[in-house]
Design a protein around this motif. Structure first.
Motif, PDB file in Angstrom:
ATOM      1  N   ALA A 188      -3.053  88.931  -7.667  1.00  0.00           N
ATOM      2  CA  ALA A 188      -3.683  89.346  -8.927  1.00  0.00           C
ATOM      3  C   ALA A 188      -5.191  89.489  -8.739  1.00  0.00           C
ATOM      4  CB  ALA A 188      -3.380  88.323 -10.024  1.00  0.00           C
ATOM      5  N   SER A 189      -5.807  88.565  -7.999  1.00  0.00           N
ATOM      6  CA  SER A 189      -7.249  88.654  -7.729  1.00  0.00           C
ATOM      7  C   SER A 189      -7.582  89.890  -6.913  1.00  0.00           C
ATOM      8  CB  SER A 189      -7.723  87.399  -6.979  1.00  0.00           C
ATOM      9  OG  SER A 189      -7.677  86.268  -7.806  1.00  0.00           O
ATOM     10  N   PHE A 202     -13.457  87.857   0.086  1.00  0.00           N
ATOM     11  CA  PHE A 202     -12.100  87.305  -0.025  1.00  0.00           C
ATOM     12  C   PHE A 202     -11.076  88.319   0.463  1.00  0.00           C
ATOM     13  CE2 PHE A 202      -8.320  86.410  -2.821  1.00  0.00           C
ATOM     14  CZ  PHE A 202      -7.969  85.216  -2.212  1.00  0.00           C
ATOM     15  N   PHE A 203     -11.286  89.590   0.116  1.00  0.00           N
ATOM     16  CA  PHE A 203     -10.385  90.669   0.548  1.00  0.00           C
ATOM     17  C   PHE A 203     -10.403  90.807   2.068  1.00  0.00           C
ATOM     18  CE2 PHE A 203     -10.132  95.161   1.849  1.00  0.00           C
ATOM     19  CZ  PHE A 203      -8.821  95.432   1.493  1.00  0.00           C
ATOM     20  N   GLY A 220      -8.874  98.522   4.641  1.00  0.00           N
ATOM     21  CA  GLY A 220     -10.267  98.211   4.312  1.00  0.00           C
ATOM     22  C   GLY A 220     -11.046  99.436   3.886  1.00  0.00           C
ATOM     23  N   MET A 221     -10.891 100.534   4.617  1.00  0.00           N
ATOM     24  CA  MET A 221     -11.643 101.752   4.300  1.00  0.00           C
ATOM     25  C   MET A 221     -11.130 102.415   3.025  1.00  0.00           C
ATOM     26  SD  MET A 221     -13.972 101.590   6.395  1.00  0.00           S
ATOM     27  CE  MET A 221     -14.807 103.085   5.885  1.00  0.00           C
ATOM     28  N   ALA A 222      -9.836 102.256   2.737  1.00  0.00           N
ATOM     29  CA  ALA A 222      -9.293 102.788   1.476  1.00  0.00           C
ATOM     30  C   ALA A 222      -9.960 102.105   0.293  1.00  0.00           C
ATOM     31  CB  ALA A 222      -7.777 102.578   1.420  1.00  0.00           C
ATOM     32  N   LEU A 223     -10.236 100.812   0.447  1.00  0.00           N
ATOM     33  CA  LEU A 223     -10.930 100.084  -0.618  1.00  0.00           C
ATOM     34  C   LEU A 223     -12.409 100.484  -0.678  1.00  0.00           C
ATOM     35  CD1 LEU A 223     -10.673  97.631  -2.698  1.00  0.00           C
ATOM     36  CD2 LEU A 223     -11.797  96.330  -0.895  1.00  0.00           C
ATOM     37  N   ILE A 224     -13.067 100.506   0.469  1.00  0.00           N
ATOM     38  CA  ILE A 224     -14.494 100.839   0.522  1.00  0.00           C
ATOM     39  C   ILE A 224     -14.756 102.231  -0.025  1.00  0.00           C
ATOM     40  CG2 ILE A 224     -16.396 101.311   2.146  1.00  0.00           C
ATOM     41  CD1 ILE A 224     -15.281  98.951   3.837  1.00  0.00           C
ATOM     42  N   ASP A 225     -13.796 103.120   0.169  1.00  0.00           N
ATOM     43  CA  ASP A 225     -13.952 104.502  -0.305  1.00  0.00           C
ATOM     44  C   ASP A 225     -14.096 104.571  -1.827  1.00  0.00           C
ATOM     45  OD1 ASP A 225     -14.204 107.224   0.230  1.00  0.00           O
ATOM     46  OD2 ASP A 225     -12.084 107.604  -0.142  1.00  0.00           O
TER      47      ASP A 225
END
Length: 466
Positions: A193-194, A244-245, A268-273
């Motif tokens: 959830a976080s 945390f991620f 990681g890059m999908a999130l950073i994008d």
């Protein structure tokens, strides 16, 4: 009606006893207008009829339901009730917790013309007065978590209503602060959830953090065990959600393996994008590159590719017929050039690239060598930009390869690889010469045969020297 039943009527004794067992004070019960519903089918129906309230309207709001034949029955029965207020102090819905055994344990009002759970946060009506003072807001998941937080003085807290945090929730909270702190259960569901809220925070340019509780703890239980001071310290030192991620990413994937490293980089890059701010985006890209021990330029290249380009590349990769594996020694020379560019001058001086069997590896190595000679250093982003798509894909794959060699080992491996490449090339050339010798013997070409025999002798000499 529900609040009156709980606080003033004899029939509410079961509800009062239950809330007392849960550790809630009378003050909190009154502040949040908690209630109780009778364990009977028509308690509210009878009350609404006495007050001459429209039963159709009550049905629309999910308070009562029609029976199969005729008449109505209560939606909430034998439950403690949590009224849900909007920011105009109006009750727009209810949450109900069953007191005795049975299912469902929790029951929430359905969506209606006045209640949209993706737009309302439990406890915000009270918390909004405390959030600016504390310069942050604590986000919990359940009714009891929220009530316990408020009871122990953490009134700058809100909770979601049986749904995940939404972009609308985040935008509402942004009116009061840009510092959002999640405090969910410490089990796997709470961790997930976080992590799910992180993309929302990044897209809204929010500084999101999370409070890490001990294993098998939730905010309600942890605080009622007398850990208020400990909890406050955890809030003060809340962990940035991005950190945390990344930590979770390293634990989820085996980043010592190629596949694990690739998956971690992709996630990681999908999130950073999703980060709109370029400075933050570059900072987190650098952080991820360091954690994965990868060239930052390689990850930056994946950001520069548009989603459309990435999709097309994936489709092309699926369509492309499987390519036979590269000669191992040639592949290793290219990998050494990528991970240890200081070896490139020696590789170029040896002229080994001309003896490569694979044209793909040869083009890749020559591009790397040319850029190094031109710049005095190796910029993988620039290298990727000047290569054809098939070569670029291979270069990206090689860059993800784990490589941690000592200086002496690198030189020894390079020397061994060059020796194997030359031996293999010499063997192939000898095979060609033998064919020509046999052909010349058949045609009885004296001068040509002598030249070929001398060439074979030279090859034999070179082979012994290797």
């Amino acid at each position: 009606y529900f609040h009156d039943l709980l606080c003033r009527r004899r029939e509410g004794e079961e509800g009062r006893r239950y809330l007392s067992q849960r550790g809630l004070s009378e003050k909190i019960i009154k502040e949040h207008r908690l209630g109780y519903s009778l364990d009977r089918w028509d308690g509210l129906v009878q009350h609404l009829r006495e007050k001459k309230v429209s039963l159709d309207l009550a049905r629309e709001l999910g308070l009562i339901f029609p029976k199969k034949r005729e008449g109505w029955y209560d939606a909430f029965r034998g439950r403690v009730l949590f009224p849900i207020f909007d920011l105009h102090q109006r009750v727009v819905g209810f949450g109900g917790r069953l007191i005795r055994a049975g299912e469902p344990k929790y029951l929430n009002s359905p969506e209606s013309s006045i209640y949209h759970k993706g737009e309302i946060l439990y406890g915000l009506l009270m918390a909004k007065g405390y959030i600016p003072e504390k310069e942050c807001v604590i986000i919990a998941e359940g009714y009891f978590d929220l009530l316990t937080l408020h009871q122990f003085g953490l009134k700058h807290s809100v909770a979601t209503l049986g749904t995940a945090l939404t972009a609308h929730h985040v935008r509402i909270l942004k009116r009061y602060t840009k510092h959002l702190i999640t405090v969910f259960d410490s089990d796997e569901a709470g961790i997930q959830a976080s992590l799910r809220v992180l993309p929302l925070f990044l897209e809204e340019e929010i500084e999101g953090k999370t409070v890490l509780l001990p294993e098998d703890e939730d905010p309600d239980g942890f605080l009622r065990k007398g850990n208020v001071e400990d909890f406050e310290k955890r809030v003060t030192h809340a962990v940035p959600l991005t950190d945390f991620f990344f930590e979770r990413l390293m634990k989820t994937h085996d980043v010592k393996s190629i596949d694990g490293k690739v998956k971690a980089a992709e996630e990681g890059m999908a999130l950073i994008d999703k980060i709109p701010n370029m400075i933050r985006k570059n900072f987190y890209t650098k952080t991820l590159a360091e954690r994965l021990d990868l060239p930052e330029s390689l990850l930056m290249e994946s950001l520069r590719s548009s989603p459309k380009d990435r999709t097309k590349a994936e489709q092309d990769l699926k369509k492309r017929p499987p390519e036979r594996s590269f000669p191992k020694s040639e592949e290793m020379v290219v990998r050494l050039m990528i991970h240890y560019p200081d070896l490139i001058p020696a590789i170029i001086k040896e002229g080994i690239l001309k003896e490569f069997e694979s044209s793909v590896l040869q083009r890749m190595a020559e591009a790397l060598g040319g850029l190094y000679q031109k710049r005095g250093r190796l910029d993988l982003t620039e290298a990727l930009g000047c290569l054809e798509e098939d070569v670029r894909e291979r270069l990206s794959e090689f860059a993800f390869q784990e490589s941690d060699l000592k200086a002496g080992d690198r030189e020894k491996i390079l020397k061994d690889c060059m020796q194997k490449i030359r031996k293999k090339r010499l063997k192939e050339d000898e095979g060609e010469i033998l064919k020509k010798i046999r052909e010349a013997e058949k045609q009885r070409k004296g001068k040509g045969l002598d030249d070929l025999l001398m060439e074979r002798q030279e090859m034999t000499r070179r082979g012994k020297a290797l």
